[in-house]
Design a protein around this motif. Structure first.
Motif, PDB file in Angstrom:
ATOM      1  N   GLY A 337       2.350  -2.887   1.897  1.00  0.00           N
ATOM      2  CA  GLY A 337       2.189  -3.766   0.745  1.00  0.00           C
ATOM      3  C   GLY A 337       2.143  -5.228   1.169  1.00  0.00           C
ATOM      4  N   PRO A 340       6.252  -6.499   3.045  1.00  0.00           N
ATOM      5  CA  PRO A 340       6.945  -5.379   3.705  1.00  0.00           C
ATOM      6  C   PRO A 340       8.444  -5.597   3.854  1.00  0.00           C
ATOM      7  CG  PRO A 340       5.567  -6.626   5.262  1.00  0.00           C
ATOM      8  CD  PRO A 340       5.197  -7.071   3.891  1.00  0.00           C
ATOM      9  N   GLU A 342      10.481  -6.679   1.747  1.00  0.00           N
ATOM     10  CA  GLU A 342      11.158  -6.298   0.518  1.00  0.00           C
ATOM     11  C   GLU A 342      10.887  -4.848   0.127  1.00  0.00           C
ATOM     12  OE1 GLU A 342       9.697  -9.100  -2.283  1.00  0.00           O
ATOM     13  OE2 GLU A 342      10.533 -10.845  -1.256  1.00  0.00           O
ATOM     14  N   ASN A 343      10.081  -4.158   0.902  1.00  0.00           N
ATOM     15  CA  ASN A 343       9.674  -2.788   0.566  1.00  0.00           C
ATOM     16  C   ASN A 343      10.574  -1.807   1.318  1.00  0.00           C
ATOM     17  OD1 ASN A 343       8.364  -0.377   0.080  1.00  0.00           O
ATOM     18  ND2 ASN A 343       6.312  -1.210   0.381  1.00  0.00           N
TER      19      ASN A 343
END
Length: 698
Positions: A337, A340, A342-343
């Protein structure tokens, strides 16, 4: 001009055909079996079999076969006609659900590694409804699994399906912990890039080494090889273009998503790449692709060489296994995304892969181990035998920030400025690509680049799926018991990075200093040959992991180890015996004939005038006479070494003897023969040279 969409998949009993030829009730029941693993009712099997037979006969089929993938590494098939006798003396065309579901091919002559005695012949094939049936020639081919009378897997498909189910089971546990309860299935997908060489059939037929082993065992370096890099992505020659056009059409008829074609680095080398599809279907398709490539080549007066190293001194051929994980909702679990850092879900799956590759380096290495691939790995066209992971600058920075606890600032978008106003402006990717890495992250997937061109992709994907399933299981076990999900998740990601960062390497995998650093400082494994790595299949940690996920039984693992070592030994022995034969019956007589001509020429010159210099003839005669003797001696030494293999106590000892003695004797014989080739007049040399083979297709 044909419209591709009109004939694509026309030889496949795919979803479109099933919808059109099955009742809604039968179709829906079959889809439940395919999508959810629901039990197949015999009444549904009978209806599918009848529709499949009618469709196949309408498309010219007269026979059917259970198409399977035994441990030979190629496919197998036994054809039965659709005919049954009718009371009036004629025949009727029949095909039952029982015949669709189960077959009974003779299992005694397939490799079993001790799972079966030779006299125990019965084996079973079982329909794999997740892979569509297809027509090849006049035969309906039904993809199947293959097992023994005792239920042991004798093929590559069964463990592959088991590994896919294991990963699905563990991935669902993780996704449900993240609140993704709507996800019902997780599948791995693969897009295997296929490299190959094309040479003329006429030249192929003149070389015993190519006919018997698939590679050249002799051959002096030509004046020009790949030094100029002019073949790579170069203009495709008309004869090759015609071959590629026919190949694409045949593959498209079979529903194979052939997408990309181009010239590769070495002269006469090319590549075909498909669009990604589910792993077991991609495996079936790749086996079909290799078969069709060779058949189409023969129709065009060519031969398609799939050996990993058909020519010394130029690049060999690999099969890059582009692997990813996705849900039934279409979500790619390896897509980082825009943010990354925060993913968390992506980071956990990324860490699961990194951990899997590190914990099971040996399994990944041995999954691509063959006698042919041993010649390729570590050369400057393929990754080294040391397994490492490339992540790129952005992900590397993300993981470092997590490990150290600092705030990740993100990577700024850089616009490419090419200095010409008319050219479009675009943002540069946040990371470069590393073509020297064995296992490289390439945006939303991993590219496992160690596979050899002739390998089935099943073995590598079995080990990759299984290792990742084990990582996910460890994570799920911890998270399901966690009192604080967020804290446990963050600590688990951080610890994975800390414990496994030594497997991450973003530099040049071809650099000798990297191999030293990898083995001496990082403690990574370096199994250079098949005998080095294959016995580690039976290491306690590997047996425990693979049996716990029910990928293999312990007996099945022992059989695979024995079969792969036996295959290695037989492959090299065929090569050694071919070398002895060619050296004694072709090369030595050719050199001797030229030596005689040189001697006769010198004598004739001296007869005319004793003052005429014969320096050229005499010097060359001496050099070739010396090489002639070396060829005879080294061929005899190789022959003696082969005979001594009979003293080996078991297949493992034989493999080590081949690695340590036979291969070096083969190399010594080749050096003498290749040097003789550079001095022998072309009209005497008994078979086409590298110059002929690599530049013979116009």
């Amino acid at each position: 001009m044909k419209n591709i969409s009109d004939f694509f998949g026309c030889m496949v009993f795919d979803d479109r055909v099933m919808k059109a030829n099955l009742s809604a009730e039968v179709y829906n029941s079959l889809r439940k079996t395919i999508d959810k693993g629901a039990k197949l009712d015999i009444s549904v099997a009978n209806a599918v079999a009848a529709a499949m037979k009618d469709w196949a006969v309408a498309n010219g089929a007269t026979h059917y076969t259970h198409w399977f993938q035994p441990l030979t590494g190629v496919t197998a098939e036994k054809h039965d006609s659709f005919i049954s006798p009718s009371p009036d003396g004629g025949v009727i065309m029949e095909f039952s659900g029982k015949e669709l579901i189960k077959g009974e091919p003779d299992a005694s002559s397939f490799p079993s590694g001790g799972l079966r005695a030779t006299f125990e012949a019965r084996g079973y094939t079982a329909w794999d409804p997740t892979s569509y049936a297809f027509i090849k020639g006049k035969t309906l081919c039904i993809p199947t699994a293959f097992c023994s009378y005792g239920g042991e897997a004798l093929d590559k498909k069964t463990p592959l399906l088991r590994s896919m189910e294991a990963l699905n089971r563990q991935a669902l546990r993780i996704l449900h912990l993240f609140g993704n309860d709507a996800v019902k299935c997780v599948r791995t997908s693969v897009g295997p890039e296929q490299e190959y060489f094309l040479i003329t059939k006429e030249m192929y037929e003149q070389r015993k080494d190519l006919r018997f082993t698939g590679r050249t065992l002799f051959g002096a370096k030509p004046p020009k090889g790949q030094e100029m890099d002019d073949h790579y992505f170069g203009v495709i020659k008309p004869r090759v273009a015609a071959y590629m056009e026919e190949l694409n059409e045949e593959l498209w008829k079979l529903g194979i998503l052939a997408k990309t074609e181009h010239n590769e680095v070495a002269p006469a080398q090319h590549e075909l790449a498909p669009i990604y599809t589910t792993t077991n279907i991609a495996t079936d398709h790749n086996q079909l692709t290799m078969e069709v490539m060779q058949k189409v080549a023969e129709k065009n007066g060519l031969v398609c060489l799939l050996h990993e190293k058909p020519f010394a001194g130029v690049n060999g051929s690999g099969k890059h296994n582009n692997w990813s994980i996705a849900t039934d909702k279409g979500v790619n679990l390896l897509s980082p995304g825009d943010t990354p850092y925060e993913n968390a879900q992506f980071l956990l799956f990324l860490c699961a892969v990194i951990k899997a590759v590190d914990d099971y380096q040996d399994l990944l290495r041995l999954s691509v181990a063959t006698a042919g691939n041993d010649h390729r790995l570590g050369a400057n066209e393929a990754p080294p035998a040391v397994v490492s992971v490339f992540l790129g600058d952005e992900l590397n920075a993300v993981l470092e920030a997590i490990e150290t606890g600092v705030t990740y600032e993100g990577t700024k978008k850089t616009q490419m400025k090419l200095g010409v106003d008319v050219l479009p402006k675009f943002n540069r990717d946040t990371t470069d690509r590393n073509r020297t890495s064995p296992f490289a992250f390439t945006g939303n997937k991993f590219e496992f680049r160690m596979l050899g061109s002739s390998n089935s992709i099943a073995c590598a994907n079995i080990m990759l799926n299984s290792a990742v399933a084990e990582s996910l299981k460890i994570y799920a076990d911890r998270l399901e018991k966690a009192e604080n999900f967020e804290d446990t998740l963050h600590e688990m990601i951080r610890k994975t990075i800390k414990d496994h960062k030594h497997i991450i390497f973003n530099g040049n995998g071809y650099d000798d200093t990297w191999i030293k650093e990898a083995t001496e400082k990082r403690g990574l494994l370096n199994y250079r040959t098949t005998p080095d790595c294959m016995p580690h299949l039976l290491d306690e940690k590997n047996v425990r992991m693979l049996t716990s996920h029910k990928i293999f039984s312990e007996a099945e693992l022992k059989s695979r180890c024995e079969i792969m070592l036996d295959n290695y030994c037989k492959t090299v022995l065929i090569e050694a015996n071919t070398m002895i034969d060619m050296a004694k019956t072709e090369i030595a007589p050719a050199v001797s004939s030229y030596v005689l001509e040189l001697a006769n020429t010198a004598v004739a010159k001296q007869t005319v005038d004793a003052l005429i210099s014969c320096r050229y003839e005499n010097d060359l005669l001496k050099k070739l006479s010396r090489l002639e003797e070396q060829i005879a001696v080294r061929a005899e030494e190789l022959e003696d070494a082969v005979l001594k293999l009979q003293s080996a106590g078991d297949i493992e000892e034989e493999a080590y003897m081949i690695r340590d003695i036979i291969l070096s004797k083969m190399c010594e014989l080749r050096v003498a023969c290749d040097e003789a080739e550079t001095m022998t007049a072309k009209k005497y040399w008994p078979f086409p040279t590298y110059s002929d083979l690599l530049f013979g297709v116009k």
